[in-house]
Each structure stands twice: as structure tokens, then as C-alpha cells.
Design a protein around this motif. Structure first.
Motif, PDB file in Angstrom:
ATOM      1  N   MET A 434      69.160  70.385  36.399  1.00 20.51           N
ATOM      2  CA  MET A 434      70.171  71.421  36.590  1.00 20.51           C
ATOM      3  C   MET A 434      71.448  71.125  35.814  1.00 20.51           C
ATOM      4  N   GLN A 435      71.624  69.860  35.351  1.00 18.24           N
ATOM      5  CA  GLN A 435      72.789  69.561  34.520  1.00 18.24           C
ATOM      6  C   GLN A 435      72.798  70.387  33.239  1.00 18.24           C
ATOM      7  N   GLU A 436      71.618  70.887  32.838  1.00 19.72           N
ATOM      8  CA  GLU A 436      71.568  71.700  31.623  1.00 19.72           C
ATOM      9  C   GLU A 436      72.171  73.093  31.831  1.00 19.72           C
ATOM     10  N   LEU A 437      72.496  73.412  33.078  1.00 18.94           N
ATOM     11  CA  LEU A 437      73.244  74.651  33.315  1.00 18.94           C
ATOM     12  C   LEU A 437      74.600  74.582  32.610  1.00 18.94           C
ATOM     13  N   GLU A 438      75.186  73.386  32.579  1.00 17.06           N
ATOM     14  CA  GLU A 438      76.455  73.217  31.853  1.00 17.06           C
ATOM     15  C   GLU A 438      76.250  73.447  30.354  1.00 17.06           C
ATOM     16  N   THR A 439      75.085  73.045  29.836  1.00 16.36           N
ATOM     17  CA  THR A 439      74.770  73.310  28.428  1.00 16.36           C
ATOM     18  C   THR A 439      74.754  74.811  28.177  1.00 16.36           C
ATOM     19  N   ALA A 440      74.134  75.559  29.076  1.00 18.36           N
ATOM     20  CA  ALA A 440      74.087  77.015  28.934  1.00 18.36           C
ATOM     21  C   ALA A 440      75.489  77.614  28.989  1.00 18.36           C
ATOM     22  N   VAL A 441      76.332  77.081  29.869  1.00 24.48           N
ATOM     23  CA  VAL A 441      77.709  77.582  29.976  1.00 24.48           C
ATOM     24  C   VAL A 441      78.481  77.275  28.698  1.00 24.48           C
ATOM     25  N   ARG A 442      78.347  76.050  28.205  1.00 25.64           N
ATOM     26  CA  ARG A 442      79.118  75.612  27.032  1.00 25.64           C
ATOM     27  C   ARG A 442      78.780  76.422  25.787  1.00 25.64           C
ATOM     28  N   TYR A 443      77.502  76.760  25.646  1.00 22.38           N
ATOM     29  CA  TYR A 443      77.070  77.528  24.470  1.00 22.38           C
ATOM     30  C   TYR A 443      76.965  79.026  24.749  1.00 22.38           C
ATOM     31  N   LYS A 444      77.388  79.430  25.957  1.00 22.65           N
ATOM     32  CA  LYS A 444      77.381  80.852  26.332  1.00 22.65           C
ATOM     33  C   LYS A 444      75.985  81.449  26.190  1.00 22.65           C
ATOM     34  N   SER A 481      73.877  73.174  48.283  1.00 24.62           N
ATOM     35  CA  SER A 481      74.267  74.511  47.856  1.00 24.62           C
ATOM     36  C   SER A 481      74.246  74.569  46.327  1.00 24.62           C
ATOM     37  N   PHE A 482      73.155  75.072  45.782  1.00 25.89           N
ATOM     38  CA  PHE A 482      73.052  75.197  44.331  1.00 25.89           C
ATOM     39  C   PHE A 482      73.996  76.277  43.811  1.00 25.89           C
ATOM     40  N   ALA A 483      74.297  77.241  44.645  1.00 23.84           N
ATOM     41  CA  ALA A 483      75.268  78.267  44.245  1.00 23.84           C
ATOM     42  C   ALA A 483      76.633  77.648  44.007  1.00 23.84           C
ATOM     43  N   HIS A 484      77.067  76.757  44.922  1.00 19.32           N
ATOM     44  CA  HIS A 484      78.359  76.086  44.747  1.00 19.32           C
ATOM     45  C   HIS A 484      78.332  75.170  43.529  1.00 19.32           C
ATOM     46  N   MET A 485      77.227  74.476  43.311  1.00 13.93           N
ATOM     47  CA  MET A 485      77.114  73.599  42.150  1.00 13.93           C
ATOM     48  C   MET A 485      77.191  74.412  40.858  1.00 13.93           C
ATOM     49  N   ALA A 486      76.581  75.591  40.862  1.00 11.83           N
ATOM     50  CA  ALA A 486      76.642  76.450  39.681  1.00 11.83           C
ATOM     51  C   ALA A 486      78.089  76.814  39.366  1.00 11.83           C
ATOM     52  N   HIS A 487      78.869  77.169  40.392  1.00 14.51           N
ATOM     53  CA  HIS A 487      80.277  77.512  40.194  1.00 14.51           C
ATOM     54  C   HIS A 487      81.045  76.327  39.608  1.00 14.51           C
ATOM     55  N   SER A 488      80.747  75.135  40.093  1.00 14.26           N
ATOM     56  CA  SER A 488      81.468  73.952  39.611  1.00 14.26           C
ATOM     57  C   SER A 488      81.168  73.664  38.149  1.00 14.26           C
ATOM     58  N   LEU A 489      80.031  74.145  37.652  1.00 11.40           N
ATOM     59  CA  LEU A 489      79.656  73.941  36.256  1.00 11.40           C
ATOM     60  C   LEU A 489      80.086  75.105  35.366  1.00 11.40           C
ATOM     61  N   GLY A 490      80.727  76.098  35.944  1.00  9.20           N
ATOM     62  CA  GLY A 490      81.226  77.218  35.159  1.00  9.20           C
ATOM     63  C   GLY A 490      80.301  78.417  35.111  1.00  9.20           C
ATOM     64  N   ALA A 491      79.228  78.383  35.884  1.00  4.81           N
ATOM     65  CA  ALA A 491      78.287  79.509  35.945  1.00  4.81           C
ATOM     66  C   ALA A 491      78.543  80.329  37.193  1.00  4.81           C
ATOM     67  N   ASP A 492      77.906  81.484  37.268  1.00  4.37           N
ATOM     68  CA  ASP A 492      77.920  82.248  38.508  1.00  4.37           C
ATOM     69  C   ASP A 492      76.850  81.684  39.438  1.00  4.37           C
ATOM     70  N   GLY A 493      77.102  81.785  40.731  1.00  7.06           N
ATOM     71  CA  GLY A 493      76.121  81.312  41.696  1.00  7.06           C
ATOM     72  C   GLY A 493      76.216  82.086  42.985  1.00  7.06           C
ATOM     73  N   VAL A 494      75.061  82.370  43.587  1.00  8.43           N
ATOM     74  CA  VAL A 494      75.043  83.102  44.846  1.00  8.43           C
ATOM     75  C   VAL A 494      73.844  82.646  45.658  1.00  8.43           C
ATOM     76  N   ARG A 495      74.058  82.506  46.955  1.00 13.72           N
ATOM     77  CA  ARG A 495      72.959  82.156  47.867  1.00 13.72           C
ATOM     78  C   ARG A 495      72.534  83.415  48.608  1.00 13.72           C
ATOM     79  N   VAL A 496      71.217  83.674  48.658  1.00  7.89           N
ATOM     80  CA  VAL A 496      70.711  84.874  49.318  1.00  7.89           C
ATOM     81  C   VAL A 496      69.655  84.487  50.352  1.00  7.89           C
ATOM     82  N   GLU A 497      69.554  85.318  51.377  1.00  6.04           N
ATOM     83  CA  GLU A 497      68.592  85.074  52.449  1.00  6.04           C
ATOM     84  C   GLU A 497      67.740  86.295  52.757  1.00  6.04           C
TER      85      GLU A 497
END
Length: 541
Positions: A434-444, A481-497
Motif C-alpha cells: 500500500m506504500q505505492e499509493l504514495e507513488t500514485a499520488v506523487r505522479y498523479k 483504517s485504510f481510508a485514514h491511511m490513504a488520506h495521510s498519503l495524499g489520496a482520497d479514502g472512504v470506509r463503507v459498510e
């Protein structure tokens, strides 16, 4: 030019537009040479395993060679999972690895490992270039080996001091992949065997996709009403909503679908190595007459001795098969097998769990040209069982590698920036890369990651409950909370049930053009579409 500059010139000649890496001291000259090359984009990842998965996913999506770079032993071994995946998936990839200087070799220098010996079992070919003057010859050969025959990964070890050496200016030429074709005699033999059939079936694999033969396969099947099955994780080799498509031979395939192969009397296997999973632990094809067509001589006869074995490019073979004449007697059988597939692959009108709702939403809302990638894990059984794939819309690891979905989606999106790309992962696999989510954010790179969170390694839990009921060990995971982790990496994140929450989150993700994580909270008692914990403990499947 120096050797590093020659490497970049070779990449240009092979039409390489993206190179994936984690930067390393041992190959700094190549990075410097890429700095001046504006036609190649360098994607710097967070982990070499993620970079290798990106290159592998990019290669599958683009049809080009995936190129990944890593530093000496520590980086090289991290990349090994992607190299193994490329080997099992027959994906063309060139891996450029830094190595200690030649004068340090054999002394257990800093981060030294015998790259050739280490990667020989994992790669199609592994070579260390210890003479700069031979670099053009050996690197050209690396690209040729990666792409010809059965494609695969080639590992090139580059001692640090070699990269600085000057060599004569070299003009590289792009590899032209040969396309062997069957003889007329071969085609006549196939025609005769198919003419004797009452229940023929085609098993189509990755070789059909790689040779860009999916449309020709469809024409051939339509001409003679031949039922078509996809080999393991090659769902998109044939339109799943086509009346001639009769199922996928994978993990957890419904018994009714497997019976299609068991009832067949002639099997035409094209571009598939007939792997353990495709053949259901090598138990299928024991009584059928087998026609096996593959690009690689070494593939034919390894699992099963065919009645007719032909070394050929899939597209060249199918083009010639369009000329045969058959008196078909199997139309009713083909129709029946499609009806069986429809029965077991249709979602119920009232969804039994959120997993089914997710697949239904993807089916309804995803644009037709969208690409789906996925990790290994039980969550994928909903995707594989119920989603109706179109041609060239799926990328998954036949190696069963966890952590594949997100980085492969990044590679696929770079190959097709105008197509929606969605990755599916479990919480176990997603956490691995999931650290590669930051790669996606950095390169848009706006990919959508759907994470099925049941707070456990679900596949292993399923087998625990089946084989050792109630003796659970090692498979529980934390509530993260992967949604919160996504936010911390600069991505959008949402938890759904709920289904409604997912529908809203996914609709927004398709429109916001930003890396997004949708965390789907799933019931840990539901192990697969057809098995709960209670059923597993009771021995019921």
C-alpha cells in the motif's frame, strides 16, 4: 558514449516509454543518463517489489516490455516477487540490476550476491555483463529473449564500474518478434480431429492475448459454434457475455463449469501451458483428445501428451484455422454449456452480502474499456465468479502473488491513461504494497483501490477451517483504517459498510481523477461466495 548511455539508447530503440525503479547507488550512471532522456519517464517507487509489479502490470497492459531497475542484492531480492510473477505469467520484462564492481567480486563485497545464480531459477535468462564492449550485444539479446517464444523476465546484472566505461557509438534496432505458423498439414490434421468431435471445447490462454488474437479467436469460435473457456486468470481472452463463452478454469471454479471440460471429447488448447490451476490439479484432460498450440516448444507435452502438438503463434494458427471446413454436430451441447455457465455465474437479485453488491456495482458503472487488477485472496472469488469481463480488461497474477493489485494498477494506468483502472485487494495483500499509493499520488496516477477488509488472511483462514476446524492460528489481523491511511498519503479514502455507501463512494471515485481507496468492511464469517465459517467447520461446501 559510456555504457549507461548505451543502455538508455537501447531502451529508446525498444520503444520503452516508462522505467520503474527504486533508485540505487550501484546504477547511478543509468539514472543520470535517463535525466537527459525526455522520451522515457522514470517512475520511482517505494519498494522494489512494488516497482517490479508496476513493470509487470505495465507490460501486460501495453504489450511492451516492462523495464524495472534495482540496486545490488538487497534491492534485487526485493524485486524477486515481481520477477517470479512475470515468469509464471509469461510477461516480457527486462530487469536491470546493479552489482558490485568487478574488482570486488568474490570477496563478499558490500551487498554482493551472485545475481546469475540467484535468478537463474526465477528468470527466463540471467546474465552478468562484465565487459562493456559486449553490452550492446548482450542487452539486445536480453530484449529479444524476453519477447520471443514464451515471453518472460530477463535479469541483467551490471557491475558498477562497467557502467562508467566508454564504448563505441552503437545504433540499436527494435526487436522484431517472429511469429511461427502451422503448416498446411498441421491445419488439415486439426480439421480431421475436430470433424470427429461431438463435444469440442477451446481453452484459451495468455498466448492468445499476447499475440493480439482475441478477435480472431472470436471469429473462429463463431464460425463453428465452438464453446470457449478461459485458462486461469485470463478471463478477458473472450467476451464473458458472449453466448459461446462457457467459463473460467481457476481456483474455486464451480463444479458445473468444470464438467464442460470433463464432458468434452476434443480439447483445443491455444496459448496456454495447461497449468496446475487451469487443469484443476492436473486432473482434467485424462480422456479427451488434445490439440495443443503454443509458441514455445518446451510447453507442449510437459503436462499432457497431445494428440496434435503444434509450435505456433496463436494468431497465426487461428488465422489459418479460419479456413477449415467442419460439419458441426455440437450446437445443442454448446448451448447447454452456456446455460450452465449462466446459472452459476449470475448474481442473485437480492444480494446476500456486500461483496456481491460491489461486483454488481462494478458491472453496472464501470466504463466498458476499464481495466481491473487484483491481488490473490478469497475476495477475488466474487470477481472471478460473477463479473463479466470484456476483451483486454483484466490483469491478474497467475503466480498468486499478494500485494499485486495496487502496483499493477499503477502500471496499467500509465499504459492506458484514458481508461479507468480499478484494483481489488484484501486487507492482507493491500498492506503488503500500500506504500505505492504514495507513488500514485506523487505522479498523479488516478487509480481506484477497493480493499475488502475482513481483518484476516481470508484464504488461509478458509483452509484452516476446512482442515483444522476451530484451530485458528496466525490469520487474525488488526482493525486498520485504510481510508485514514490513504488520506495521510495524499489520496482520497472512504470506509463503507453498505451497498448504498459503496455506490456513492465508487461514483465519486470515477469522477474525481485522484488516487482513491474504498475500504469495504466485509463479514469475516463469509469465506467465499459458496462457503461460510460454519459450513467449513461442518465439512459442507
Amino acid at each position: 558514449m559510456n555504457a549507461a548511455e548505451a543502455i538508455v539508447q537501447c531502451l529508446k530503440s525498444e520503444d520503452i516509454s516508462h522505467v520503474f525503479c527504486v533508485p540505487g547507488e550501484s546504477y547511478l550512471p543509468i539514472l543520470d543518463a535517463l535525466f537527459s532522456e525526455k522520451t522515457i519517464q522514470l517512475i520511482s517507487a517505494r519498494h522494489e517489489g512494488g516497482a517490479a509489479f508496476m513493470a509487470e502490470g505495465y507490460a501486460k497492459a501495453s504489450g511492451k516490455v516492462g523495464v524495472v531497475m534495482a540496486t545490488r542484492a538487497v534491492g534485487a531480492t526485493n524485486a524477486a516477487i515481481g520477477i517470479h510473477t512475470a515468469k509464471q505469467d509469461s510477461t516480457p520484462m527486462v530487469v536491470l540490476l546493479g552489482q558490485v564492481a568487478r574488482t570486488f567480486r568474490g570477496r563478499e563485497g558490500f551487498q554482493e550476491v551472485d545475481v546469475e545464480a540467484f535468478f537463474r531459477p526465477l528468470a527466463k535468462w540471467a546474465i552478468e555483463i562484465d565487459d562493456a564492449k559486449r553490452l550492446p550485444e548482450l542487452l539486445t539479446r536480453a530484449f529479444r529473449i524476453a519477447q520471443t517464444g514464451r515471453p518472460g523476465p530477463v535479469v541483467v546484472s551490471l557491475p558498477e564500474d562497467v557502467l562508467h566505461e566508454q564504448i563505441d557509438h552503437v545504433i540499436f534496432s527494435k526487436t522484431i518478434v517472429p511469429k511461427p505458423a502451422p503448416s498446411q498439414e498441421d491445419i488439415q490434421r486439426i480439421e480431421q480431429l475436430l470433424q470427429s468431435a461431438n463435444r469440442p471445447v477451446i481453452i484459451a490462454g495468455g498466448g492468445v492475448i499476447r499475440s493480439k488474437a482475441t478477435d480472431v479467436l472470436r471469429l473462429f469460435a463463431e464460425k463453428w459454434s465452438l464453446p470457449v473457456m478461459a485458462s486461469f486468470r485470463r478471463h478477458d481472452v473472450f467476451p464473458n457475455d458472449h453466448p459461446l463463452y462457457v467459463g473460467h478454469l481457476g481456483l474455486g471454479t464451480q463444479r458445473a463449469v468444470i464438467e464442460t471440460v470433463e464432458q468434452a471429447d476434443v480439447v483445443l488448447a491455444i496459448g496456454t501451458r495447461l497449468s496446475e490451476v487451469t487443469t484443476q490439479d492436473y486432473r482434467l484432460l485424462s480422456t479427451q483428445q488434445l490439440i495443443h498450440i503454443d509458441i514455445d516448444y518446451d510447453v507442449i507435452g510437459v503436462t499432457y501428451s497431445p494428440h496434435i502438438g503444434i509450435v505456433s503463434d496463436a494468431k497465426e494458427a487461428l488465422k489459418r484455422l479460419l479456413t477449415i471446413k467442419l460439419q458441426q454436430t455440437w450446437t445443442a451441447w454448446t448451448k447447454k454449456r452456456r446455460e450452465v455457465y449462466d446459472q452459476v455465474s449470475s448474481l442473485p437479485s437480492i444480494k446476500r452480502n456486500i461483496n456481491e453488491s460491489v461486483i454488481d456495482t462494478l458491472q453496472r458503472l464501470l466504463p466498458p474499456e476499464s481495466i481491473i487488477t487484483n491481488d490473490a485472496g478469497n475476495f477475488a472469488s466474487w470477481l472471478h465468479s460473477f463479473f463479466q469481463f470484456q476483451q483486454h480488461t483484466y490483469i491478474g497474477p497467475t503466480s498468486g502473488a499478494m500485494g499485486y493489485g495496487l502496483p499493477a494498477a499503477i502500471g496499467a494506468k500509465l499504459a492506458h491513461p484514458h481508461r479507468s483502472v480499478v484494483s481489488l485487494s484484501g486487507d492482507g495483500g493491500f498492506m503488503m504494497t500500500m506504500q505505492e499509493l504514495e507513488t500514485a499520488v506523487r505522479y498523479k496516477i488516478p487509480i481506484i483501490s477497493i480493499v475488502f477488509n475482513n481483518q484476516m488472511y481470508g484464504t488461509i483462514r478458509m483452509y484452516q477451517e476446512l482442515r483444522y476446524p476451530k484451530r485458528v492460528i496466525g490469520t487474525d489481523l488488526s482493525d486498520i483504517s485504510f481510508a485514514h491511511m490513504a488520506h495521510s498519503l495524499g489520496a482520497d479514502g472512504v470506509r463503507v459498510e453498505t451497498e448504498k455507501q459503496f455506490l456513492h463512494a465508487f461514483t465519486s471515485a470515477l469522477q474525481n481523477n485522484k488516487p482513491t481507496v474504498i475500504e469495504v468492511m466485509t463479514d469475516p464469517h463469509v469465506l467465499s461466495p459458496f462457503l461460510t465459517v460454519e459450513q467449513a467447520r461442518g465439512g459442507k461446501q
